[in-house]
Design a protein around this motif. Sequence first.
Motif, PDB file in Angstrom:
ATOM      1  N   LEU A 183       0.811  -1.218   0.000  1.00  0.00           N
ATOM      2  CA  LEU A 183       0.000   0.000   0.000  1.00  0.00           C
ATOM      3  C   LEU A 183       0.843   1.265   0.000  1.00  0.00           C
ATOM      4  N   SER A 184       2.016   1.214   0.630  1.00  0.00           N
ATOM      5  CA  SER A 184       2.855   2.411   0.682  1.00  0.00           C
ATOM      6  C   SER A 184       3.310   2.835  -0.715  1.00  0.00           C
ATOM      7  N   HIS A 185       3.361   1.886  -1.656  1.00  0.00           N
ATOM      8  CA  HIS A 185       3.743   2.213  -3.024  1.00  0.00           C
ATOM      9  C   HIS A 185       2.646   3.001  -3.746  1.00  0.00           C
ATOM     10  N   ALA A 186       1.408   2.811  -3.325  1.00  0.00           N
ATOM     11  CA  ALA A 186       0.277   3.442  -4.003  1.00  0.00           C
ATOM     12  C   ALA A 186      -0.248   4.682  -3.295  1.00  0.00           C
ATOM     13  N   MET A 187       0.090   4.877  -2.017  1.00  0.00           N
ATOM     14  CA  MET A 187      -0.523   5.959  -1.251  1.00  0.00           C
ATOM     15  C   MET A 187      -0.286   7.355  -1.831  1.00  0.00           C
ATOM     16  N   PRO A 188       0.942   7.721  -2.252  1.00  0.00           N
ATOM     17  CA  PRO A 188       1.092   9.066  -2.823  1.00  0.00           C
ATOM     18  C   PRO A 188       0.194   9.292  -4.036  1.00  0.00           C
ATOM     19  N   ALA A 189       0.142   8.329  -4.949  1.00  0.00           N
ATOM     20  CA  ALA A 189      -0.710   8.485  -6.130  1.00  0.00           C
ATOM     21  C   ALA A 189      -2.187   8.486  -5.746  1.00  0.00           C
ATOM     22  N   ALA A 190      -2.550   7.708  -4.713  1.00  0.00           N
ATOM     23  CA  ALA A 190      -3.936   7.697  -4.245  1.00  0.00           C
ATOM     24  C   ALA A 190      -4.342   9.080  -3.734  1.00  0.00           C
ATOM     25  N   CYS A 191      -3.468   9.706  -2.971  1.00  0.00           N
ATOM     26  CA  CYS A 191      -3.752  11.057  -2.469  1.00  0.00           C
ATOM     27  C   CYS A 191      -3.744  12.075  -3.608  1.00  0.00           C
ATOM     28  N   ALA A 192      -2.860  11.881  -4.565  1.00  0.00           N
ATOM     29  CA  ALA A 192      -2.842  12.758  -5.734  1.00  0.00           C
ATOM     30  C   ALA A 192      -4.167  12.687  -6.483  1.00  0.00           C
ATOM     31  N   MET A 193      -4.710  11.478  -6.594  1.00  0.00           N
ATOM     32  CA  MET A 193      -5.998  11.323  -7.268  1.00  0.00           C
ATOM     33  C   MET A 193      -7.100  12.070  -6.530  1.00  0.00           C
ATOM     34  N   GLU A 194      -7.075  12.043  -5.198  1.00  0.00           N
ATOM     35  CA  GLU A 194      -8.088  12.786  -4.439  1.00  0.00           C
ATOM     36  C   GLU A 194      -7.927  14.282  -4.637  1.00  0.00           C
ATOM     37  N   MET A 195      -6.699  14.758  -4.777  1.00  0.00           N
ATOM     38  CA  MET A 195      -6.471  16.180  -5.051  1.00  0.00           C
ATOM     39  C   MET A 195      -7.035  16.565  -6.411  1.00  0.00           C
ATOM     40  N   ILE A 196      -6.832  15.715  -7.408  1.00  0.00           N
ATOM     41  CA  ILE A 196      -7.359  15.990  -8.747  1.00  0.00           C
ATOM     42  C   ILE A 196      -8.884  15.990  -8.719  1.00  0.00           C
ATOM     43  N   HIS A 197      -9.464  14.996  -8.055  1.00  0.00           N
ATOM     44  CA  HIS A 197     -10.920  14.942  -7.937  1.00  0.00           C
ATOM     45  C   HIS A 197     -11.457  16.187  -7.232  1.00  0.00           C
ATOM     46  N   THR A 198     -10.792  16.599  -6.160  1.00  0.00           N
ATOM     47  CA  THR A 198     -11.258  17.764  -5.407  1.00  0.00           C
ATOM     48  C   THR A 198     -11.152  19.037  -6.231  1.00  0.00           C
ATOM     49  N   TYR A 199     -10.052  19.189  -6.962  1.00  0.00           N
ATOM     50  CA  TYR A 199      -9.930  20.374  -7.831  1.00  0.00           C
ATOM     51  C   TYR A 199     -11.093  20.442  -8.816  1.00  0.00           C
ATOM     52  N   SER A 200     -11.467  19.264  -9.360  1.00  0.00           N
ATOM     53  CA  SER A 200     -12.549  19.260 -10.350  1.00  0.00           C
ATOM     54  C   SER A 200     -13.874  19.684  -9.717  1.00  0.00           C
ATOM     55  N   LEU A 201     -14.101  19.304  -8.466  1.00  0.00           N
ATOM     56  CA  LEU A 201     -15.329  19.698  -7.772  1.00  0.00           C
ATOM     57  C   LEU A 201     -15.346  21.199  -7.487  1.00  0.00           C
ATOM     58  N   VAL A 202     -14.204  21.732  -7.046  1.00  0.00           N
ATOM     59  CA  VAL A 202     -14.106  23.170  -6.771  1.00  0.00           C
ATOM     60  C   VAL A 202     -14.442  23.966  -8.030  1.00  0.00           C
TER      61      VAL A 202
END
Length: 297
Positions: A63-82
């Motif tokens: 999971l530690s290999h995927a966590m940065p990209a997982a958080c990056a995806m949430e940032m991208i999703h959040t930007y799109s909502l804003v």
Amino acid sequence: MDLKQYLKERCRLVDEALERYLPKEDELPSILHKSMRYSVFAGGKRIRPILMLAACESVGGDLSHAMPAACAMEMIHTYSLVHDDLPAMDDDDFRRGNPTNHKVFGEAVAILAGDALLTQAFILMSRNVNGSKPSAERLLAVIQEISCCAGSHGMVGGQVVDMESEGNQEIDLPTLQYIHTRKTGALMKASVKAGAILGGADDSAVSSLTRYGEAIGLAFQIADDILDIVGTTEELGKDAGSDEARGKATYPALMGLAESKRRAAELVDMALDALSSFDSKADPLREIARYIVARKS
């Protein structure tokens, strides 16, 4: 498995990581960082990052290999909502039960906060934040996949066609599917595929998980279309019936409520079928697929 507990625990892990990865509120320019954090921590379900982590787990990845990209995806999703909530686009006053970003920080800061979240996502994916060791080749493949799914041939393109289709009574099924598979489905597919890649999956497993991601991405948006009709404002955290009021292109508007529910269920079956060769490590993905059409918000 207890999906509710699984989602709660994974959401906690993602929130803890986002807390580490985002600039602090007191870092200059503080108004920008407050705006970024306001929307990121406004109560999202973290479905996209959790999908990425679950896909990584399903192929035996760390999971530690995927966590940065997982958080990056949430940032991208959040930007799109804003940006979606801005007056020039959907003009929404509430998101997840809270005032939208531009209602709190003003339109200019909201636009820039979205820009900053998108940029921060790629900063995060392109550096070795937590000492994990996905290969440069896999990391580059993930960055390219997410970039393509977020851009003009993905989420942004879907948003444009969605806006152009508002009020158009002649919208056809191919156009509607184009909107849904890009505006919502693209980032979900990218989340699952990225998790598979970062988990070290072989080509066959990546292909199967990509098919899963495509199916649940479309199912999720159809479920959203249905919830806009049958859900309440309190359940949704935003105005119920807003799609119909704006004349948006939706599955219920084109195909009716019953057929939309049937299509969503069919897509879940397709997603589950894509996982037929996976063992119990993919059970979280199976349960998430079922949850997508059963959820109330």
